[in-house]
Structure formats: structure tokens, C-alpha cells
Write a protein that holds these residues in place. Structure first.
Motif, PDB file in Angstrom:
ATOM      1  N   ARG A 155      13.670  19.941  -5.152  1.00  0.00           N
ATOM      2  CA  ARG A 155      13.811  19.473  -6.536  1.00  0.00           C
ATOM      3  C   ARG A 155      12.943  18.225  -6.682  1.00  0.00           C
ATOM      4  O   ARG A 155      13.219  17.196  -6.065  1.00  0.00           O
ATOM      5  N   THR A 201      11.490  24.143 -10.030  1.00  0.00           N
ATOM      6  CA  THR A 201      12.130  22.951  -9.471  1.00  0.00           C
ATOM      7  C   THR A 201      11.296  21.692  -9.670  1.00  0.00           C
ATOM      8  O   THR A 201      11.589  20.647  -9.090  1.00  0.00           O
ATOM      9  N   TYR A 234      17.418  14.558  -7.520  1.00  0.00           N
ATOM     10  CA  TYR A 234      16.164  15.113  -7.006  1.00  0.00           C
ATOM     11  C   TYR A 234      16.031  14.858  -5.506  1.00  0.00           C
ATOM     12  O   TYR A 234      16.574  13.892  -4.969  1.00  0.00           O
TER      13      TYR A 234
END
Length: 295
Positions: A155, A201, A234
Motif C-alpha cells: 500500500r 494499491t 500505508y
């Protein structure tokens, strides 16, 4: 009573079955993409069997598909997103997106591997990317690395903290809108990131509205709080910064992030500005994670 099948034979059977499924999936993907018609499949399968070829090799030999078609099908099969050459969009600007099998992308993967080993470990998630001059490719390096990390399934958030000469919205062909400056100025109630197709992502936080006071905005505690909050959502956060010869904004980013990757371009970068950049980064207490020389 049937004799038990030896484990080695079982493994061979399993591998063969997996290979058959893989070939069938490629054929299905090519057919769904309109590259093959149902009657073509019979010709491909016959040649494949007669000459012991892979499905894609047989289809190419018959002139039904190109190597690019096979690569696109494989990228879907292995969930490895990229932008096929010829498609409109940002791909032509980014080797990692449009030419992931080329030498430039492979060299960038080496940079990614070094960063994983030397920086993105022990809980670190955020890294700044900067340069001395505006024409040394730091923004493109940050964008390519963001794509490469996303291709790993990470991510990824790419933040354009260069509010003076913002580049990421142009690189990824994003519409102009709210971004980092608006968040730090309190003009928007929440973080507004842009997702990037086909990289599900990968998200971009653009620089936002051009402010009269970028350095003051980056110096606010809100910037540090924003980064800390984003790290919970993230795996990798890359921050594109203003070149050091334009303004000292990069020092404020480096101090918050703790580390910076330097980009320079062959036959463009000069030693004196790079030494000055290094000294100014060290002055903030941040680490110089490495330097990448771009062609």
C-alpha cells in the motif's frame, strides 16, 4: 487394492496440473481481451501439443498474438499491473509502468531492493526523495519507485510536497484539485488522495493549490501529525520535495521524515550543489539513505 503414489510422482502430477491451468488461464485471458477467437484456440493447442511449446509461444508462432499481448495476459494472471505501450495516460513517462521488463525498470528494482534492506525496515515507512536541481529527475524517480512498490502489492502513498513546482499531478495526469497545501492550511476537513489505475494499491496526494507560503505550511506541526496518521494506512510513503537550489523546503521535509534519497542526472548534476545538498540534509538530523544517478 491400488498402490500408493510416491510423493515425488504426486509432486510431478501437481506441477503438471498447475501448468495446464496456467496455460488455460492465459488462453482465456487472451480470448477475453479479443486477441484470440474460439477457433484460434484449436490451432494453438494443436501446435502446442505437436511441438511441445508453451501456449503463448504457439500463439505467437501462428502470428495470432504479439509478445506484448502475452506480457499483458501474464501481468493479469500474476496480478502484476503495468500500462501497455500505446495506451494513453501516464505510462510513457514511467519506465516502471510502461516498460517493466526493460533495463531501466530493472535498475530501479535494484534501488527498491536496497531501500527495502537499508530503510524500509524496523518500522520505517516514510522516505523523502530530492535533488539539487529541478532537472535531475527526483520527481520521476519518486513516481517510478511508487509504482514499483505498488507492483509488490504494498500500500503506497506518493506525496507531492513540492508546492512550488508540483510535478506528480502532471506525471500521473491527474486533474488539478485540493491537496497537501489545502490540508495543511485547514481548507479541507480530511485527506483527499487519488488512486491510480491500474495500480490499485497506489495513491497520490498532490501538492494542491499553489500557496504563497509553502515553507511555513511544511513547518507547521500539522505536517508531522499528517505523516504520523498516514503511516497507519500505508506500507510505504514517498515524499517528493522541492529541489534545494529553488528553496529550503526540502530541509523541513527531511527533518520530519528522517531520511532522504538523492537523485542526480548524469552530465547534468554538479558536485558542488550535491555536496551542499548533503550538508544541508545532515544539518537537519536526517539520514542520506543513498544517491541514484539517472541517465
Amino acid at each position: 487394492m491400488n498402490a500408493p503414489i510416491p510423493s515425488a510422482s504426486q509432486a510431478g502430477i501437481a506441477e503438471t496440473a498447475a501448468a495446464i491451468r496456467a496455460e488455460a488461464n492465459i488462453g482465456k485471458l487472451l480470448q477475453e481481451a479479443g486477441k484470440l477467437q474460439p477457433h484460434d484456440l484449436e490451432r494453438v493447442l494443436k501446435l502446442q501439443q505437436d511441438e511441445n511449446l508453451r501456449f503463448g509461444e504457439a500463439a505467437q508462432r501462428l502470428g495470432l498474438v504479439t509478445e506484448a499481448d502475452i506480457r499483458e495476459a501474464l501481468s493479469q494472471q500474476f496480478e502484476y499491473p503495468y500500462v501497455p505501450v500505446g495506451e494513453p495516460g501516464f505510462g510513457l513517462r514511467l519506465a516502471a509502468a510502461s516498460a517493466p521488463y526493460g533495463k531501466e525498470a530493472e535498475a530501479l528494482r535494484s534501488v527498491r531492493a536496497e531501500l527495502l534492506l537499508r530503510w524500509f525496515k524496523d518500522g520505517r515507512k516514510t522516505l523523502a526523495v530530492g535533488s539539487a536541481r529541478a532537472d535531475e529527475g527526483a520527481s520521476l524517480l519518486a513516481a517510478n519507485l511508487a509504482v514499483l512498490f505498488a507492483q509488490m502489492g504494498q500500500r503506497v502513498l506518493l506525496i507531492d510536497a513540492d508546492m512550488r513546482t508540483a510535478r506528480q499531478q502532471d506525471i500521473f495526469t491527474l486533474d488539478k484539485g485540493m491537496g497537501l497545501s489545502d490540508i495543511l492550511a485547514g481548507r479541507v476537513p480530511s485527506v483527499q488522495v487519488r488512486t491510480v489505475k491500474p495500480f490499485q494499491t497506489l495513491s497520490i496526494l498532490p501538492a494542491g493549490s499553489p500557496p504563497p507560503n509553502p515553507a511555513e505550511l511544511l513547518a507547521r506541526p500539522a505536517f508531522g501529525a499528517l505523516l504520523a496518521g498516514l503511516e497507519s494506512s500505508y506500507d510505504v510513503i514517498l515524499v517528493d520535495t522541492t529541489p534545494s537550489q529553488i528553496a529550503a523546503d526540502f530541509q523541513l521535509v527531511a527533518a520530519r521524515v528522517g531520511g532522504m534519497l538523492i537523485a542526480t542526472r548524469r552530465n547534468v548534476g554538479r558536485l558542488s550543489p550535491l555536496v551542499e545538498l548533503k550538508d544541508k540534509i545532515v544539518m537537519t538530523g536526517a539520514q542520506i539513505v543513498g544517491a541514484v544517478v539517472l541517465d
